[in-house]
Each structure stands twice: as structure tokens, then as C-alpha cells.
Scaffold this motif. Sequence first.
Motif, mmCIF file in Angstrom:
data_model
loop_
_atom_site.group_PDB
_atom_site.id
_atom_site.type_symbol
_atom_site.label_atom_id
_atom_site.label_comp_id
_atom_site.label_asym_id
_atom_site.label_seq_id
_atom_site.Cartn_x
_atom_site.Cartn_y
_atom_site.Cartn_z
ATOM 1 N N UNK A 78 32.848 39.020 42.312
ATOM 2 C CA UNK A 78 32.787 37.670 41.753
ATOM 3 C C UNK A 78 34.178 37.088 41.504
ATOM 4 N N UNK A 79 35.026 37.817 40.773
ATOM 5 C CA UNK A 79 36.361 37.288 40.482
ATOM 6 C C UNK A 79 37.197 37.151 41.752
ATOM 7 N N UNK A 80 37.401 38.271 42.441
ATOM 8 C CA UNK A 80 38.246 38.259 43.633
ATOM 9 C C UNK A 80 37.555 37.571 44.803
ATOM 10 N N UNK A 81 36.288 37.931 45.047
ATOM 11 C CA UNK A 81 35.572 37.391 46.202
ATOM 12 C C UNK A 81 35.374 35.885 46.126
ATOM 13 N N UNK A 82 34.915 35.381 44.976
ATOM 14 C CA UNK A 82 34.677 33.943 44.841
ATOM 15 C C UNK A 82 35.972 33.138 44.907
ATOM 16 N N UNK A 83 37.022 33.676 44.279
ATOM 17 C CA UNK A 83 38.314 32.986 44.319
ATOM 18 C C UNK A 83 38.840 32.897 45.741
ATOM 19 N N UNK A 84 38.742 34.003 46.471
ATOM 20 C CA UNK A 84 39.190 34.010 47.873
ATOM 21 C C UNK A 84 38.351 33.048 48.704
ATOM 22 N N UNK A 85 37.055 32.944 48.383
ATOM 23 C CA UNK A 85 36.177 32.040 49.124
ATOM 24 C C UNK A 85 36.568 30.584 48.898
ATOM 25 N N UNK A 86 36.934 30.232 47.654
ATOM 26 C CA UNK A 86 37.375 28.870 47.365
ATOM 27 C C UNK A 86 38.643 28.526 48.152
ATOM 28 N N UNK A 87 39.560 29.487 48.230
ATOM 29 C CA UNK A 87 40.795 29.262 48.991
ATOM 30 C C UNK A 87 40.480 29.100 50.469
ATOM 31 N N UNK A 88 39.534 29.895 50.968
ATOM 32 C CA UNK A 88 39.122 29.793 52.370
ATOM 33 C C UNK A 88 38.544 28.418 52.663
ATOM 34 N N UNK A 89 37.721 27.908 51.753
ATOM 35 C CA UNK A 89 37.138 26.576 51.930
ATOM 36 C C UNK A 89 38.233 25.519 51.990
ATOM 37 N N UNK A 90 39.219 25.638 51.093
ATOM 38 C CA UNK A 90 40.314 24.665 51.056
ATOM 39 C C UNK A 90 41.136 24.684 52.338
ATOM 40 N N UNK A 193 22.703 42.446 36.681
ATOM 41 C CA UNK A 193 23.195 41.104 36.996
ATOM 42 C C UNK A 193 24.035 40.549 35.850
ATOM 43 N N UNK A 194 23.558 40.739 34.603
ATOM 44 C CA UNK A 194 24.298 40.249 33.434
ATOM 45 C C UNK A 194 25.649 40.942 33.305
ATOM 46 N N UNK A 195 25.659 42.264 33.436
ATOM 47 C CA UNK A 195 26.898 43.017 33.300
ATOM 48 C C UNK A 195 27.886 42.669 34.413
ATOM 49 N N UNK A 196 27.367 42.542 35.629
ATOM 50 C CA UNK A 196 28.221 42.215 36.778
ATOM 51 C C UNK A 196 28.840 40.825 36.617
ATOM 52 N N UNK A 197 28.022 39.856 36.249
ATOM 53 C CA UNK A 197 28.509 38.489 36.083
ATOM 54 C C UNK A 197 29.488 38.400 34.912
ATOM 55 N N UNK A 198 29.180 39.081 33.806
ATOM 56 C CA UNK A 198 30.052 39.042 32.630
ATOM 57 C C UNK A 198 31.435 39.585 32.942
ATOM 58 N N UNK A 199 31.478 40.681 33.694
ATOM 59 C CA UNK A 199 32.775 41.257 34.070
ATOM 60 C C UNK A 199 33.573 40.289 34.937
ATOM 61 N N UNK A 200 32.884 39.663 35.890
ATOM 62 C CA UNK A 200 33.569 38.721 36.774
ATOM 63 C C UNK A 200 34.080 37.499 36.039
#
Length: 300
Positions: A78-90, A193-200
Amino acid sequence: MTDFIGEIAALSAACLWAVASIVYAKLGARIPPLQLNLIKGIIAIALFVFTIVVRGEIFPAIATLPMSLILLSGVIGISLGDTAFFITINCLGARRALLMQTLTSPMSAIFGLIFLQEKLNILAGCGILLTILGVAWVVSERTTDVKQISTTEFRRGITFGLLTAVAGAIGAVLSRSAFSINTNASINPLWAALLRLSAGILILMIWTLFKQHSFRLSNLRDSRTITATIFAAFCGTYLGIWLQQTAIKFTSVGIASTLLQTSPIFVIPFAIWMGEKVSIRAILGVFISIAGIALLFYLK
């Protein structure tokens, strides 16, 4: 039907992500990506906590190793993957970014084979390949929304696109590993799901403070914006991640990741409903992916 719970959960998550992506595309013009990511994450966490309280599910006795794997999955996926995805979109635009994201499926299958000893026969491999090809054919179609980019932007986008795929694959394998470990208590996908999202989200908040990004609630003063944000967070993050973890628990990581990457296919019916023109190529791509999905279900 219970034999296909993992596959059905994955396709349901992909469908919900398709709905959420349409809403997020509208919200992106008003709310910066990082701020939007944090807001939807916080809303989803609140929904998870509410659901757990209503269902009366106390905190499970999760061993240290699976707990660590789930939390690490959130940090990477979530943290690394989503951030990298936003940069890819840009850098590359939405369609090329989605195309790069389809690499998550084969990478997940390979990592699952190496680290989890999850074996896929030739026909299952063909089903995965067919599904990926169908999705890739749809999202790689030349349209007017594909922006022209420089060589530097292209290389940067490819780099972060690969990082997105790798982070997504590693996150999926880590979650699957947590579910696969034999312990006295089975891990509930809701808590996972809660634990994974909270960490991210925690890592994103720390990163936001470290980078000193401004977090302005003025972007949410419009009632329509607030409603759209809550709706997208409910569909895409709350239900989407819950179903994702369910899929990863009940089927192999390669098949789960493949079906989770079919969101672009589900976008097409909504595009037709919204009055957009859909090409024959896009429709053929849908049928190719459906053939691959049917093969995966048949093999189960």
C-alpha cells in the motif's frame, strides 16, 4: 459455490475497484493524490473498526510471524506500491500505468512458486496468460487520453511501473504467507485487511509529515466531493481490500492476483453506460480475458 470463494472474491474486488477508479478520476482534479490516498484510507479504517465492533469480533490471537507478514504486506503493497503507482500515472498516463500493473500477476505467480511452492499446471498458466493478454490489449489501445511524454518521463514511468508491480506481488505473497502459516487460530480476512491497511496508512502519514506536505480539509467542503470520497473509499478500499484478502486466503496467489488485475475489463460496461464509445478491440479484449477467467474456474 464455496469452492470458488477466492476467485469470486477477487473478481468482486476488481469490479469494485473499477467503480472506485471512475470516481477517483473525478476526485483527482480536486484533491492531490497523496491526500486522497490518506483520506480514503482513514475512512476505510473507520469502516473496518465499525464492522468489527458490530460483528463482535475481538482481536484475534495472531502469532508474531503472521502478524509481521501482514503488516509488512501493507507497508510494501500500500505505502510503496500505491505511491509508485501514482508516480507512474503522472509519468505515463492512466492507461499505460494500468498496462504496467498487469505485470503484478505473473510476478505474483513466480514469487508464489519460489517462496510458497504453489505449483500451477500448464493449463492454469495459459489461463493466467490469456487473462493478462486480454487486459493488456484493452488498456494499451491508442486513445486521445494517452499523453505524449519525453524520454526521461518514459524511463521514470517504466521504472516506477515495475516497482509498482513488484511491490504489489510482494505484498500479495506476504499476505498469502501469513494465511498459509499453520497456527492454532485462523486469520480472519477482515482483521487482515484492517491490519494491512493500517500499516500502509501509518507509513504514509509519517512520510507526509516528514515531507511536510500540507493536509487541507478545504478540499472536502463541497458536499458532493465528501459523498463521492466516502463512496469510493467504501467500494474501493473498505470492500475492495477485504475481498482482496479473502481471495488471497482461499486461492493461490497467482490466480488471485490475475483476477484482481481485471479492473480495466469491468470499466468498459460502465463506460458504455456513461455514453462513451467503446471500440471493437476493447470488446474483444474483454472476451479474451473472460476466456482466461473461465479456464481458471474450470481448472478449480
